[in-house]
Design a protein around this motif. Structure first.
Motif, short mmCIF file in Angstrom:
data_model
loop_
_atom_site.label_atom_id
_atom_site.label_comp_id
_atom_site.label_asym_id
_atom_site.label_seq_id
_atom_site.Cartn_x
_atom_site.Cartn_y
_atom_site.Cartn_z
N LEU A 217 3.61 13.75 2.05
CA LEU A 217 2.80 12.34 2.05
C LEU A 217 3.80 11.25 1.57
CD1 LEU A 217 -0.66 13.33 0.32
CD2 LEU A 217 -0.26 12.55 2.94
N ALA A 218 4.53 11.55 0.60
CA ALA A 218 5.41 10.35 0.27
C ALA A 218 6.40 9.96 1.29
CB ALA A 218 6.00 10.95 -1.33
N PHE B 35 1.67 6.94 -6.70
CA PHE B 35 0.78 7.72 -6.94
C PHE B 35 0.95 9.37 -6.63
CE2 PHE B 35 -3.20 9.98 -5.81
CZ PHE B 35 -4.18 9.65 -6.91
N CYS B 36 1.65 9.56 -5.56
CA CYS B 36 2.43 10.81 -5.29
C CYS B 36 3.16 11.20 -6.34
CB CYS B 36 3.04 10.95 -4.08
SG CYS B 36 1.94 10.94 -2.35
N PHE C 96 0.76 -1.28 0.15
CA PHE C 96 -0.17 -0.01 -0.20
C PHE C 96 0.88 1.25 -0.04
CE2 PHE C 96 -2.08 3.25 2.53
CZ PHE C 96 -3.19 3.44 1.77
N CYS C 97 1.95 1.18 0.66
CA CYS C 97 2.76 2.50 0.85
C CYS C 97 3.47 2.75 -0.29
CB CYS C 97 3.93 2.35 1.90
SG CYS C 97 3.21 2.32 3.60
N THR C 98 3.89 1.39 -0.77
CA THR C 98 4.89 1.63 -2.40
C THR C 98 3.64 2.37 -3.52
OG1 THR C 98 5.88 -0.16 -1.84
CG2 THR C 98 5.90 0.46 -4.13
N LEU C 99 2.40 1.70 -3.36
CA LEU C 99 1.61 2.34 -4.27
C LEU C 99 1.08 3.81 -4.14
CD1 LEU C 99 -0.90 -0.62 -4.80
CD2 LEU C 99 0.78 0.00 -6.37
N ALA C 100 1.09 4.13 -2.86
CA ALA C 100 0.77 5.47 -2.51
C ALA C 100 1.81 6.57 -2.94
CB ALA C 100 0.67 5.56 -1.07
N PHE D 165 4.64 8.09 3.75
CA PHE D 165 4.28 6.71 3.44
C PHE D 165 5.78 5.70 3.39
CE2 PHE D 165 0.42 8.48 1.48
CZ PHE D 165 -0.36 7.43 2.23
#
Length: 56
Positions: A31-32, A13-14, A6-10, A35
Motif C-alpha cells: 500500500l505504501a 498511516f501505513c 492524501f498519498c502522503t497522509l496514507a 501510494f
C-alpha cells in the motif's frame, strides 16, 4: 485535499501501523509503495501544462 497530500497522509498511516499490525507488514508495504507511486504520478501530471487547443 490534493491527491499528493492524501498519498502522503496514507503513507504516514501505513508507517504508524507498521509495528502494531505486524501480521500485515507485507500489505502495508504494498500500500505504501502504491501510494508513493500515485503521488509521483500526480506530481508529474500537475507539472504538465494544459493540452494545446486543436484547430478545426
Amino acid at each position: 485535499m490534493t491527491m499528493r497530500l492524501f498519498c502522503t497522509l496514507a503513507i504516514g498511516f501505513c508507517a504508524l501501523l507498521w509495528y502494531p499490525a505486524f501480521h500485515y507488514q507485507g500489505v502495508l508495504r504494498v500500500l505504501a509503495i502504491s501510494f508513493l507511486a500515485m503521488a509521483v504520478i500526480t506530481t508529474f501530471l500537475e507539472r504538465a501544462g494544459p493540452p494545446a487547443p486543436s484547430k478545426k
